[in-house]
Design a protein around this motif. Structure first.
Motif, PDB file in Angstrom:
ATOM      1  N   LYS A 142      66.704  20.623  -8.319  1.00 33.40           N
ATOM      2  CA  LYS A 142      65.946  21.538  -9.177  1.00 33.40           C
ATOM      3  C   LYS A 142      65.588  22.821  -8.439  1.00 33.40           C
ATOM      4  O   LYS A 142      65.438  23.858  -9.040  1.00 33.40           O
ATOM      5  N   ASN A 163      53.500  25.005  -4.786  1.00 34.18           N
ATOM      6  CA  ASN A 163      54.021  25.302  -6.116  1.00 34.18           C
ATOM      7  C   ASN A 163      55.161  24.338  -6.473  1.00 34.18           C
ATOM      8  O   ASN A 163      55.219  23.830  -7.596  1.00 34.18           O
ATOM      9  N   SER A 213      53.613  20.986  -7.296  1.00 32.29           N
ATOM     10  CA  SER A 213      52.973  20.998  -8.614  1.00 32.29           C
ATOM     11  C   SER A 213      54.007  20.906  -9.734  1.00 32.29           C
ATOM     12  O   SER A 213      53.812  20.173 -10.709  1.00 32.29           O
ATOM     13  N   ARG A 214      55.093  21.652  -9.594  1.00 27.86           N
ATOM     14  CA  ARG A 214      56.156  21.601 -10.597  1.00 27.86           C
ATOM     15  C   ARG A 214      56.804  20.228 -10.641  1.00 27.86           C
ATOM     16  O   ARG A 214      57.096  19.693 -11.708  1.00 27.86           O
ATOM     17  N   TRP A 215      57.031  19.608  -9.466  1.00 27.70           N
ATOM     18  CA  TRP A 215      57.608  18.271  -9.400  1.00 27.70           C
ATOM     19  C   TRP A 215      56.693  17.259 -10.086  1.00 27.70           C
ATOM     20  O   TRP A 215      57.145  16.434 -10.870  1.00 27.70           O
ATOM     21  N   LYS A 260      54.372  17.793 -12.350  1.00 28.41           N
ATOM     22  CA  LYS A 260      54.336  18.048 -13.792  1.00 28.41           C
ATOM     23  C   LYS A 260      55.593  17.490 -14.460  1.00 28.41           C
ATOM     24  O   LYS A 260      55.512  16.828 -15.501  1.00 28.41           O
ATOM     25  N   ASN A 261      56.754  17.732 -13.883  1.00 27.76           N
ATOM     26  CA  ASN A 261      58.011  17.211 -14.442  1.00 27.76           C
ATOM     27  C   ASN A 261      58.027  15.693 -14.424  1.00 27.76           C
ATOM     28  O   ASN A 261      58.520  15.063 -15.357  1.00 27.76           O
TER      29      ASN A 261
END
Length: 54
Positions: free
Chosen positions: A16, A41, A44-46, A48-49
């Protein structure tokens, strides 16, 4: 019981974050403040996904 998940390895395997900068930070760690923010960041994205896929 909590799972012991290596989020960095999971991100590298999922491709990703597929640029050289992201790979370098994930493999070698953050060396300065800006890289730490970028790593946070990515985490956090990981997270959330991961929550969306459960």
């Amino acid at each position: 019981m909590k799972e012991d998940i290596n989020w960095k390895q999971e991100i590298l395997a999922s491709k990703k974050f597929n640029n050289k900068f992201s790979k370098k930070i994930l493999k070698k760690g953050a060396k300065n403040y800006i890289q730490e923010i970028y790593m946070g960041n990515m985490y956090s994205r990981w997270r959330k996904n991961r929550e969306l896929t459960k």
